[in-house]
Design a protein around this motif. Structure first.
Motif, PDB file in Angstrom:
ATOM      1  N   GLN A 235     -21.490 -12.023 -35.930  1.00 30.05           N
ATOM      2  CA  GLN A 235     -21.275 -10.589 -36.092  1.00 30.05           C
ATOM      3  C   GLN A 235     -21.060 -10.233 -37.563  1.00 30.05           C
ATOM      4  O   GLN A 235     -21.561  -9.218 -38.052  1.00 30.05           O
ATOM      5  N   GLN A 236     -20.343 -11.093 -38.283  1.00 29.46           N
ATOM      6  CA  GLN A 236     -20.101 -10.854 -39.710  1.00 29.46           C
ATOM      7  C   GLN A 236     -21.399 -10.857 -40.514  1.00 29.46           C
ATOM      8  O   GLN A 236     -21.499 -10.199 -41.557  1.00 29.46           O
ATOM      9  N   LEU A 237     -22.386 -11.618 -40.021  1.00 30.52           N
ATOM     10  CA  LEU A 237     -23.640 -11.754 -40.756  1.00 30.52           C
ATOM     11  C   LEU A 237     -24.593 -10.565 -40.582  1.00 30.52           C
ATOM     12  O   LEU A 237     -25.514 -10.387 -41.377  1.00 30.52           O
ATOM     13  N   VAL A 238     -24.361  -9.749 -39.559  1.00 30.44           N
ATOM     14  CA  VAL A 238     -25.269  -8.627 -39.275  1.00 30.44           C
ATOM     15  C   VAL A 238     -25.417  -7.676 -40.466  1.00 30.44           C
ATOM     16  O   VAL A 238     -26.548  -7.335 -40.849  1.00 30.44           O
ATOM     17  N   PRO A 239     -24.311  -7.209 -41.107  1.00 29.68           N
ATOM     18  CA  PRO A 239     -24.482  -6.298 -42.245  1.00 29.68           C
ATOM     19  C   PRO A 239     -25.235  -6.923 -43.411  1.00 29.68           C
ATOM     20  O   PRO A 239     -25.786  -6.205 -44.249  1.00 29.68           O
TER      21      PRO A 239
ATOM     22  N   GLY B 263     -28.720  -5.124 -40.978  1.00 31.12           N
ATOM     23  CA  GLY B 263     -28.382  -4.516 -39.694  1.00 31.12           C
ATOM     24  C   GLY B 263     -29.141  -5.054 -38.502  1.00 31.12           C
ATOM     25  O   GLY B 263     -29.090  -4.456 -37.413  1.00 31.12           O
ATOM     26  N   GLN B 264     -29.833  -6.153 -38.646  1.00 27.23           N
ATOM     27  CA  GLN B 264     -30.615  -6.710 -37.531  1.00 27.23           C
ATOM     28  C   GLN B 264     -29.680  -7.355 -36.511  1.00 27.23           C
ATOM     29  O   GLN B 264     -29.112  -8.424 -36.738  1.00 27.23           O
TER      30      GLN B 264
ATOM     31  N   PRO C  73     -38.166 -15.222 -36.715  1.00 30.37           N
ATOM     32  CA  PRO C  73     -38.135 -15.690 -38.105  1.00 30.37           C
ATOM     33  C   PRO C  73     -37.750 -14.541 -39.036  1.00 30.37           C
ATOM     34  O   PRO C  73     -38.287 -13.446 -38.928  1.00 30.37           O
ATOM     35  N   MET C  74     -36.817 -14.803 -39.947  1.00 30.06           N
ATOM     36  CA  MET C  74     -36.304 -13.739 -40.801  1.00 30.06           C
ATOM     37  C   MET C  74     -36.224 -14.147 -42.262  1.00 30.06           C
ATOM     38  O   MET C  74     -35.667 -15.189 -42.595  1.00 30.06           O
ATOM     39  N   GLU C  75     -36.799 -13.308 -43.106  1.00 24.23           N
ATOM     40  CA  GLU C  75     -36.568 -13.380 -44.551  1.00 24.23           C
ATOM     41  C   GLU C  75     -35.606 -12.271 -44.978  1.00 24.23           C
ATOM     42  O   GLU C  75     -35.050 -12.309 -46.069  1.00 24.23           O
ATOM     43  N   GLY C  76     -35.426 -11.289 -44.108  1.00 20.93           N
ATOM     44  CA  GLY C  76     -34.625 -10.118 -44.425  1.00 20.93           C
ATOM     45  C   GLY C  76     -33.136 -10.354 -44.272  1.00 20.93           C
ATOM     46  O   GLY C  76     -32.534  -9.965 -43.262  1.00 20.93           O
TER      47      GLY C  76
END
Length: 211
Positions: free
Chosen positions: A59-63, A67-68, A156-159
């Motif tokens: 949850q901490q990593l979302v911001p 916002g993903q 997969p995420m670079e964002g």
């Protein structure tokens, strides 16, 4: 062969995971092994996989992921990291491992080791970072294929903001830097993207054959 292609058609970048579904220890173990078996340049493996299943941390990593929400919803977050230090000592340790596993003599290994040490000593930090990051992409591609074959959903995420991930997960203390993120788990029943047709170039526009 048909089953592999069908699996690749089945996968997509999941936009909404079912937070109630968790990967089994066996499935997670397969992903860890697949990561470790990924081909890398010179076999040096300048990458490590950090597996996050702590929901508070997720949850901490979302911001810091623009916002993903997949980051919070997923069963696990796979963070692919590169080694901050790839130098003569790192390369020597790799060759020690080769000697232990294969029993190859120093006489055979040393010329190759010395050539690699010399090669990397002439690279600057940014060049080594780019090289290591390329290996991380190889690992992600491998993981995406294994996920598809095992019907594990992924995104997969670079964002994401790597410096914030590094801080929250304490990666700097481990000598690592995050470069790619991959939430894994199982798609939510109401993720509308699961029904979208896959958009790809026509094969003739994607593959060139020279004979």
């Amino acid at each position: 062969m048909g089953n592999i292609i069908n699996s690749l058609k089945w996968r997509y970048a999941v936009k909404k995971f079912d937070p109630g579904k968790v990967l089994s220890t066996e499935k997670l173990g397969l992903l860890k092994q697949a990561f470790n078996l990924t081909a890398t340049s010179y076999g040096l493996q300048p990458i490590q996989l950090v597996v996050v299943s702590n929901k508070e941390l997720q949850q901490q990593l979302v911001p810091h992921s623009f916002g993903q929400e997949q980051v919070a919803q997923a069963s696990h977050i796979l963070v692919i990291c590169i080694e901050n230090q790839v130098d003569g000592d790192y390369i020597s340790k790799y060759f020690d491992q080769v000697r232990r596993v294969r029993g190859t003599s120093e006489e055979i290994l040393d010329p190759f080791k010395e050539a690699l040490v010399d090669n990397f000593s002439n690279k600057d930090t940014s060049e080594i970072k780019t090289w290591a990051t390329n290996q991380a992409y190889l690992a992600m591609g491998n993981l995406l294929t294994i996920c598809a074959m095992e019907e594990i959903d992924s995104c997969p995420m670079e964002g994401f903001v790597s410096v914030d991930y590094d801080r929250i997960l304490g990666l700097g203390k481990m000598g690592l830097a995050s470069v790619l993120v991959m939430p894994v788990g199982y798609r939510a029943a109401d993720d509308m993207f699961s029904d979208f047709k896959k958009v790809r170039k026509d094969m003739d526009d994607s593959v060139i054959e020279i004979s």
